[in-house]
Write a protein that holds these residues in place. Structure first.
Motif, PDB file in Angstrom:
ATOM      1  N   TYR A   1       0.822  -1.210   0.000  1.00 11.11           N
ATOM      2  CA  TYR A   1       0.000   0.000   0.000  1.00 11.11           C
ATOM      3  C   TYR A   1       0.857   1.263   0.000  1.00 11.11           C
ATOM      4  O   TYR A   1       0.555   2.218  -0.720  1.00 11.11           O
ATOM      5  N   GLY A   2       1.920   1.272   0.785  1.00 12.02           N
ATOM      6  CA  GLY A   2       2.792   2.446   0.830  1.00 12.02           C
ATOM      7  C   GLY A   2       3.447   2.714  -0.511  1.00 12.02           C
ATOM      8  O   GLY A   2       3.503   3.859  -0.969  1.00 12.02           O
ATOM      9  N   ALA A   3       3.933   1.656  -1.154  1.00 15.71           N
ATOM     10  CA  ALA A   3       4.566   1.814  -2.467  1.00 15.71           C
ATOM     11  C   ALA A   3       3.560   2.295  -3.503  1.00 15.71           C
ATOM     12  O   ALA A   3       3.891   3.118  -4.365  1.00 15.71           O
ATOM     13  N   LEU A   4       2.328   1.811  -3.421  1.00 18.09           N
ATOM     14  CA  LEU A   4       1.297   2.240  -4.365  1.00 18.09           C
ATOM     15  C   LEU A   4       0.938   3.706  -4.133  1.00 18.09           C
ATOM     16  O   LEU A   4       0.804   4.475  -5.094  1.00 18.09           O
ATOM     17  N   ALA A   5       0.814   4.103  -2.886  1.00 19.27           N
ATOM     18  CA  ALA A   5       0.531   5.509  -2.583  1.00 19.27           C
ATOM     19  C   ALA A   5       1.648   6.405  -3.121  1.00 19.27           C
ATOM     20  O   ALA A   5       1.384   7.466  -3.680  1.00 19.27           O
ATOM     21  N   GLN A   6       2.896   5.949  -2.985  1.00 19.02           N
ATOM     22  CA  GLN A   6       4.024   6.726  -3.518  1.00 19.02           C
ATOM     23  C   GLN A   6       3.982   6.766  -5.037  1.00 19.02           C
ATOM     24  O   GLN A   6       4.224   7.813  -5.637  1.00 19.02           O
TER      25      GLN A   6
ATOM     26  N   PRO B   1      -0.595  12.572  -1.579  1.00 19.98           N
ATOM     27  CA  PRO B   1       0.051  13.316  -0.502  1.00 19.98           C
ATOM     28  C   PRO B   1      -0.394  12.845   0.880  1.00 19.98           C
ATOM     29  O   PRO B   1      -1.527  12.399   1.064  1.00 19.98           O
ATOM     30  N   GLY B   2       0.520  12.932   1.822  1.00 17.04           N
ATOM     31  CA  GLY B   2       0.202  12.633   3.210  1.00 17.04           C
ATOM     32  C   GLY B   2      -0.023  13.925   3.947  1.00 17.04           C
ATOM     33  O   GLY B   2       0.148  14.989   3.365  1.00 17.04           O
ATOM     34  N   PRO B   3      -0.360  13.916   5.182  1.00 14.11           N
ATOM     35  CA  PRO B   3      -0.686  12.710   5.936  1.00 14.11           C
ATOM     36  C   PRO B   3      -2.005  12.097   5.470  1.00 14.11           C
ATOM     37  O   PRO B   3      -2.799  12.754   4.803  1.00 14.11           O
ATOM     38  N   GLY B   4      -2.183  10.863   5.822  1.00 14.49           N
ATOM     39  CA  GLY B   4      -3.412  10.173   5.453  1.00 14.49           C
ATOM     40  C   GLY B   4      -3.389   9.566   4.065  1.00 14.49           C
ATOM     41  O   GLY B   4      -4.436   9.240   3.508  1.00 14.49           O
ATOM     42  N   SER B   5      -2.196   9.399   3.494  1.00 12.76           N
ATOM     43  CA  SER B   5      -2.124   8.890   2.125  1.00 12.76           C
ATOM     44  C   SER B   5      -2.713   7.480   2.000  1.00 12.76           C
ATOM     45  O   SER B   5      -3.375   7.175   1.001  1.00 12.76           O
TER      46      SER B   5
ATOM     47  N   LEU C   1      -5.774   6.352  -0.311  1.00 12.34           N
ATOM     48  CA  LEU C   1      -5.616   5.239  -1.248  1.00 12.34           C
ATOM     49  C   LEU C   1      -6.683   4.183  -1.011  1.00 12.34           C
ATOM     50  O   LEU C   1      -7.274   3.668  -1.965  1.00 12.34           O
ATOM     51  N   THR C   2      -6.954   3.874   0.240  1.00 13.71           N
ATOM     52  CA  THR C   2      -7.965   2.871   0.573  1.00 13.71           C
ATOM     53  C   THR C   2      -9.327   3.270   0.014  1.00 13.71           C
ATOM     54  O   THR C   2     -10.043   2.435  -0.534  1.00 13.71           O
TER      55      THR C   2
ATOM     56  N   LYS D   1       1.612  -5.001   4.973  1.00 15.73           N
ATOM     57  CA  LYS D   1       2.923  -5.292   5.564  1.00 15.73           C
ATOM     58  C   LYS D   1       2.895  -6.619   6.304  1.00 15.73           C
ATOM     59  O   LYS D   1       3.848  -7.365   6.300  1.00 15.73           O
ATOM     60  N   THR D   2       1.779  -6.888   6.964  1.00 19.59           N
ATOM     61  CA  THR D   2       1.587  -8.175   7.627  1.00 19.59           C
ATOM     62  C   THR D   2       0.480  -8.906   6.888  1.00 19.59           C
ATOM     63  O   THR D   2      -0.318  -8.297   6.182  1.00 19.59           O
ATOM     64  N   GLY D   3       0.420 -10.196   6.997  1.00 16.35           N
ATOM     65  CA  GLY D   3      -0.660 -10.935   6.368  1.00 16.35           C
ATOM     66  C   GLY D   3      -0.208 -11.860   5.267  1.00 16.35           C
ATOM     67  O   GLY D   3      -1.004 -12.253   4.431  1.00 16.35           O
TER      68      GLY D   3
END
Length: 109
Positions: free
Chosen positions: A22-27, A32-36, A40-41, A66-68
């Motif tokens: 998710y972080g890589a996709l948001a990047q 923009p963050g915060p709340g990126s 995205l979700t 990240k987990t799962g």
């Protein structure tokens, strides 16, 4: 409605038989963050609604938390249940089937 960038990025990823965090996709989408991740979700859930309406596999299945063990986050499964496409049972099997359908669909384009 989601922007075309999310759909394009996920369609390209399906063509490469890849998954993304998710972080890589948001990047990649320059959200923009915060709340990126929350932004995205929301886009991913809107895309799931579009995919369900068209009878397509969920492109959001290409995301991994990240987990799962490489599976999407809990919200993916909750949305899939709300959309009537998942019974809440075998999460790994459901994701594997969605990803396989995405990869097959991308290969036939």
């Amino acid at each position: 409605m989601t922007g075309p960038n999310l759909a394009l990025v996920l369609d390209d990823l399906a063509g490469k038989e890849g998954v993304i965090g998710y972080g890589a996709l948001a990047q990649a989408l320059a959200i923009p963050g915060p709340g990126s991740i929350a932004k995205l979700t929301a886009q991913l859930e809107a895309l799931m609604l579009e995919d369900a309406a068209k009878g397509h596999p969920f492109r959001a299945a290409l995301c991994r938390a990240k987990t799962g063990n490489g599976l999407p986050a809990k919200g993916f499964f909750e949305a899939a249940i709300r959309l009537g496409r998942f019974d809440g049972g075998d999460e790994a099997g459901f994701v594997a089937a969605e990803r396989a359908a995405l990869f097959k669909r991308a290969a036939s384009r």
